[in-house]
Design a protein around this motif. Structure first.
Motif, mmCIF file in Angstrom:
data_model
loop_
_atom_site.group_PDB
_atom_site.id
_atom_site.type_symbol
_atom_site.label_atom_id
_atom_site.label_comp_id
_atom_site.label_asym_id
_atom_site.label_seq_id
_atom_site.Cartn_x
_atom_site.Cartn_y
_atom_site.Cartn_z
ATOM 1 N N HIS A 115 0.840 -1.203 0.000
ATOM 2 C CA HIS A 115 0.000 0.000 0.000
ATOM 3 C C HIS A 115 0.877 1.256 0.000
ATOM 4 N N ALA A 116 1.952 1.227 0.771
ATOM 5 C CA ALA A 116 2.870 2.371 0.815
ATOM 6 C C ALA A 116 3.487 2.618 -0.552
ATOM 7 N N ILE A 117 3.802 1.563 -1.272
ATOM 8 C CA ILE A 117 4.363 1.717 -2.617
ATOM 9 C C ILE A 117 3.315 2.326 -3.549
ATOM 10 N N GLU A 118 2.081 1.842 -3.465
ATOM 11 C CA GLU A 118 1.013 2.379 -4.309
ATOM 12 C C GLU A 118 0.773 3.862 -4.039
ATOM 13 N N GLU A 119 0.945 4.279 -2.797
ATOM 14 C CA GLU A 119 0.703 5.673 -2.416
ATOM 15 C C GLU A 119 1.914 6.576 -2.668
ATOM 16 N N SER A 120 3.060 5.986 -2.952
ATOM 17 C CA SER A 120 4.279 6.754 -3.141
ATOM 18 C C SER A 120 4.299 7.423 -4.510
ATOM 19 N N THR A 121 4.964 8.558 -4.563
ATOM 20 C CA THR A 121 5.163 9.251 -5.831
ATOM 21 C C THR A 121 6.359 8.631 -6.554
ATOM 22 N N ILE A 122 6.499 8.951 -7.816
ATOM 23 C CA ILE A 122 7.646 8.461 -8.585
ATOM 24 C C ILE A 122 8.957 8.901 -7.930
ATOM 25 N N PRO A 123 9.124 10.187 -7.568
ATOM 26 C CA PRO A 123 10.384 10.566 -6.909
ATOM 27 C C PRO A 123 10.638 9.804 -5.600
ATOM 28 N N GLU A 124 9.587 9.511 -4.860
ATOM 29 C CA GLU A 124 9.762 8.738 -3.622
ATOM 30 C C GLU A 124 10.226 7.317 -3.929
ATOM 31 N N LEU A 125 9.642 6.714 -4.959
ATOM 32 C CA LEU A 125 10.060 5.356 -5.338
ATOM 33 C C LEU A 125 11.515 5.342 -5.811
ATOM 34 N N VAL A 126 11.904 6.345 -6.577
ATOM 35 C CA VAL A 126 13.294 6.439 -7.039
ATOM 36 C C VAL A 126 14.223 6.602 -5.846
ATOM 37 N N SER A 127 13.810 7.408 -4.881
ATOM 38 C CA SER A 127 14.621 7.615 -3.681
ATOM 39 C C SER A 127 14.785 6.316 -2.889
ATOM 40 N N VAL A 128 13.713 5.569 -2.734
ATOM 41 C CA VAL A 128 13.789 4.295 -2.012
ATOM 42 C C VAL A 128 14.660 3.305 -2.776
ATOM 43 N N LEU A 129 14.519 3.270 -4.106
ATOM 44 C CA LEU A 129 15.351 2.394 -4.921
ATOM 45 C C LEU A 129 16.827 2.734 -4.716
ATOM 46 N N ASN A 130 17.147 4.001 -4.732
ATOM 47 C CA ASN A 130 18.527 4.436 -4.513
ATOM 48 C C ASN A 130 19.015 4.014 -3.124
ATOM 49 N N HIS A 131 18.176 4.196 -2.110
ATOM 50 C CA HIS A 131 18.534 3.797 -0.746
ATOM 51 C C HIS A 131 18.796 2.286 -0.662
ATOM 52 N N LEU A 132 17.959 1.495 -1.319
ATOM 53 C CA LEU A 132 18.135 0.042 -1.298
ATOM 54 C C LEU A 132 19.434 -0.365 -1.991
ATOM 55 N N GLN A 133 19.778 0.327 -3.065
ATOM 56 C CA GLN A 133 21.045 0.040 -3.740
ATOM 57 C C GLN A 133 22.229 0.394 -2.835
ATOM 58 N N GLU A 134 22.110 1.468 -2.086
ATOM 59 C CA GLU A 134 23.159 1.828 -1.133
ATOM 60 C C GLU A 134 23.288 0.765 -0.042
ATOM 61 N N GLN A 135 22.139 0.211 0.377
ATOM 62 C CA GLN A 135 22.197 -0.875 1.362
ATOM 63 C C GLN A 135 22.933 -2.082 0.792
ATOM 64 N N ARG A 136 22.696 -2.387 -0.482
ATOM 65 C CA ARG A 136 23.400 -3.507 -1.115
ATOM 66 C C ARG A 136 24.909 -3.299 -1.063
ATOM 67 N N VAL A 137 25.348 -2.086 -1.329
ATOM 68 C CA VAL A 137 26.790 -1.791 -1.285
ATOM 69 C C VAL A 137 27.339 -2.102 0.104
ATOM 70 N N GLN A 138 26.628 -1.673 1.137
ATOM 71 C CA GLN A 138 27.078 -1.923 2.504
ATOM 72 C C GLN A 138 27.084 -3.420 2.820
ATOM 73 N N ILE A 139 26.109 -4.149 2.323
ATOM 74 C CA ILE A 139 26.045 -5.595 2.562
ATOM 75 C C ILE A 139 27.216 -6.298 1.879
ATOM 76 N N TYR A 140 27.527 -5.878 0.657
ATOM 77 C CA TYR A 140 28.689 -6.460 -0.027
ATOM 78 C C TYR A 140 29.967 -6.202 0.759
ATOM 79 N N ARG A 141 30.083 -5.020 1.325
ATOM 80 C CA ARG A 141 31.276 -4.711 2.135
ATOM 81 C C ARG A 141 31.366 -5.642 3.335
ATOM 82 N N ARG A 142 30.240 -5.842 4.040
ATOM 83 C CA ARG A 142 30.238 -6.756 5.199
ATOM 84 C C ARG A 142 30.575 -8.175 4.768
#
Length: 167
Positions: A20-47
């Motif tokens: 529901h949160a995704i459905e209610e999110s704007t395109i810029p919000e979804l892009v921001s979350v996507l970017n944040h998730l990619q940053e999390q992946r970088v940190q996970i690879y480092r660990r």
């Protein structure tokens, strides 16, 4: 919008809230979350890399298995979140962003496979080089042609620089 990777969405009501949160999110919000998730992946690879290096240096297999288990769970959660974002882009008639998101997922899958293959290679290389020295057969010589003496571990190969990894 919080991602389930960080909020731990696992029961059906939390998953419904997440969708529901995704459905209610704007395109810029979804892009921001996507970017944040990619940053999390970088940190996970480092660990994961730190855990792998620790395994090679200390041979603590149980600790590395634990690290791998945690990393796997985090990657699965992030992947699900990104798949949901892809669906959100589709529902908002942004096929271009959905396609780009799918391509990112494909590249991340490839990176994961390559990283795993690299770790398997380095583990076998390290284990082979650390094997105890075998007594030569009668009449044989100590050197047997593959460039090292058994029982003398090879140094761990240096990690490639970020620029070299990109090539």
């Amino acid at each position: 919008m919080a991602s389930s990777a960080s909020s731990g969405a696992s029961d059906p009501s939390q998953e419904d809230d997440h969708k529901h949160a995704i459905e209610e999110s704007t395109i810029p919000e979804l892009v921001s979350v996507l970017n944040h998730l990619q940053e999390q992946r970088v940190q996970i690879y480092r660990r994961w890399e730190e855990g792998f290096r620790g395994f090679l240096q200390g041979h603590d297999l149980m600790l590395f298995r634990h690290t791998c288990s945690n990393v796997t769970a985090l990657f699965v959660s992030i992947s699900k979140d990104i798949n949901d974002i892809e669906e959100g882009f589709k529902k908002k008639d942004r096929q271009d962003l959905a396609t780009l998101t799918r391509e990112i997922q494909g590249l991340e899958k490839q990176k994961l496979q390559i990283t795993t293959q690299r770790q398997v290679f380095l583990t076998s290389w390290f284990v082979d080089s650390s094997a105890p020295h075998q007594a030569p057969a009668a009449g044989g010589c100590h050197g047997h042609g593959h460039g090292h003496a058994h029982g003398e571990p090879r140094p761990i190969p240096p990690k490639l620089d970020e620029e070299e990894e990109q090539k």
